[in-house]
Design an enzyme around this catalytic site. Structure first.
Site, short mmCIF file in Angstrom:
data_model
loop_
_atom_site.label_atom_id
_atom_site.label_comp_id
_atom_site.label_asym_id
_atom_site.label_seq_id
_atom_site.Cartn_x
_atom_site.Cartn_y
_atom_site.Cartn_z
N VAL A 198 25.27 -18.09 -4.18
CA VAL A 198 24.39 -17.73 -5.29
C VAL A 198 24.97 -16.56 -6.10
CG1 VAL A 198 22.34 -18.56 -4.05
CG2 VAL A 198 23.00 -16.14 -3.84
N HIS A 231 22.11 -23.81 -4.25
CA HIS A 231 21.14 -22.87 -3.69
C HIS A 231 20.65 -21.86 -4.71
CE1 HIS A 231 22.55 -23.70 0.75
NE2 HIS A 231 21.90 -24.70 0.20
N CYS A 236 4.06 -14.49 -18.96
CA CYS A 236 2.67 -14.59 -18.47
C CYS A 236 2.27 -13.48 -17.51
CB CYS A 236 2.45 -15.96 -17.82
SG CYS A 236 3.12 -16.06 -16.14
N1 APR Z 1 38.17 -17.87 4.22
C1 APR Z 1 37.67 -19.06 4.66
N2 APR Z 1 36.56 -19.16 5.42
C2 APR Z 1 35.94 -18.01 5.77
C3 APR Z 1 36.41 -16.73 5.35
C4 APR Z 1 37.59 -16.70 4.55
N3 APR Z 1 38.09 -15.54 4.10
N4 APR Z 1 35.57 -15.80 5.85
C5 APR Z 1 34.62 -16.45 6.54
N5 APR Z 1 34.84 -17.78 6.50
C6 APR Z 1 34.03 -18.87 7.08
C7 APR Z 1 33.41 -18.52 8.40
O1 APR Z 1 34.30 -18.91 9.43
C8 APR Z 1 32.15 -19.39 8.39
O2 APR Z 1 32.44 -20.66 8.91
O3 APR Z 1 32.97 -19.09 6.19
C9 APR Z 1 31.83 -19.55 6.92
C10 APR Z 1 30.61 -18.78 6.45
O4 APR Z 1 29.47 -19.32 7.04
P1 APR Z 1 27.99 -18.78 6.72
O5 APR Z 1 27.97 -17.28 6.77
O6 APR Z 1 27.05 -19.51 7.60
O7 APR Z 1 27.77 -19.19 5.19
P2 APR Z 1 27.37 -20.59 4.55
O8 APR Z 1 27.90 -21.72 5.36
O9 APR Z 1 27.75 -20.51 3.12
O10 APR Z 1 25.80 -20.55 4.68
C11 APR Z 1 25.09 -21.65 4.17
O11 APR Z 1 22.94 -20.67 4.61
O12 APR Z 1 22.04 -18.55 4.63
C12 APR Z 1 22.02 -19.78 4.00
O13 APR Z 1 21.51 -20.44 1.83
C13 APR Z 1 22.38 -19.63 2.57
O14 APR Z 1 24.05 -20.72 1.24
C14 APR Z 1 23.78 -20.17 2.52
C15 APR Z 1 23.75 -21.22 3.60
#
Ligand code: APR
Length: 242
Positions: free
Chosen positions: A105, A121, A152
């Site tokens: 977001v 999202h 409003c």
């Molecule tokens: N490069 C590639 N991958 C990475 C890096 C990086 N530099 N840093 C972290 N990651 C990976 C992590 O290994 C993990 O698998 O990115 C992933 C992040 O996972 P989450 O924190 O769970 O984020 P996300 O999957 O986007 O969450 C999904 O959940 O909280 C809700 O709505 C919110 O959009 C979000 C959704």
């Protein structure tokens, strides 16, 4: 389990594909310094995202939820797109058919120049009136803790899809169309635990696409993919499209 392939094969598949669909999550913005949701740095006052990003949390204590979004706005406003975001802009310009689906977001894809995208999202820089439904851009940092609708006077909420809420129907159908009609799908920096985004990789695979992920930690479905490239998005993505 599929025999997995390496970076050169993924690069060749991308170079030859006419239709490419990409799904991104917090991991791509981690390289810009935005905390991920499930990493330790994503915690605010010991609340988990699941405790604050819900309609129930907002109904109970809208000030607390806005305080959390102000913390996130203060972080995100200082961040810039990184080489992984820019690599996707190059891919968009180069592909005959391209669609980017992001769970983020933070608006960094748009800031980098991506135009063919669905922010499924929502966007932290948009607000929506809980009374009249009007959506508007709002870049205040900090935003008032109980912001009022200019039309409003109703209470404004973040224009974000919270846990337990449905995705916009148009975004969803557009995303599935892109997932089911692509030749190559890239899954970047997402833990693959939040639906429906978590269903996109299996859906692309079922429709016959070559599916590759780029992540630090493999997702629950990694073994079913054609390639799982472990590393930072900012290092791997530019190498895939250069
Ligand atoms: N490069 C590639 N991958 C990475 C890096 C990086 N530099 N840093 C972290 N990651 C990976 C992590 O290994 C993990 O698998 O990115 C992933 C992040 O996972 P989450 O924190 O769970 O984020 P996300 O999957 O986007 O969450 C999904 O959940 O909280 C809700 O709505 C919110 O959009 C979000 C959704």
């Amino acid at each position: 389990m599929q025999p997995q392939v390496g970076i050169q094969e993924v690069r060749a598949r991308l170079a030859n594909a006419r239709a490419v669909t990409v799904l991104t999550g917090a991991g791509i913005s981690a390289d810009s310094g935005v905390p991920t949701f499930r990493g330790a740095d994503g915690l605010w006052r010991n609340f988990r995202a699941e405790d604050l990003a819900t309609p129930e949390a907002f109904a109970r204590d809208p000030r607390l939820v806005w305080e959390w979004y102000n913390w996130r706005r203060e972080i995100i406003v200082t961040k810039k797109p990184n080489p992984a975001h820019y690599a996707l802009v190059i891919l968009e310009r180069r592909c005959e058919r391209f669609w980017l689906i992001t769970q983020n977001v933070d608006g960094l894809h748009r800031a980098a120049g991506s135009r063919k995208l669905s922010e499924i999202h929502g966007n932290i820089w948009k607000v929506r009136c809980t009374a009249c439904g009007q959506i508007a851009e709002n870049r205040d940092v900090p935003i008032a803790l109980l912001p009022a609708c200019p039309a409003c006077s109703g209470l404004l909420r973040p224009h974000i899809v919270w846990f337990g809420e449905s995705l916009d129907a148009e975004d969803l159908s557009r995303s599935y169309e892109a997932v089911e009609s692509c030749e190559v799908m890239l899954i970047i920096g997402t833990s693959g635990v939040v639906y429906p985004a978590a269903s996109f990789a299996p859906a692309a695979k079922a429709a016959g696409a070559f599916v590759a992920e780029i992540t630090l930690d493999p997702a629950p479905y990694s073994e079913t993919l054609d390639a799982s490239l472990q590393g930072r998005a900012k290092d791997i993505l530019p190498a895939l499209v250069e």
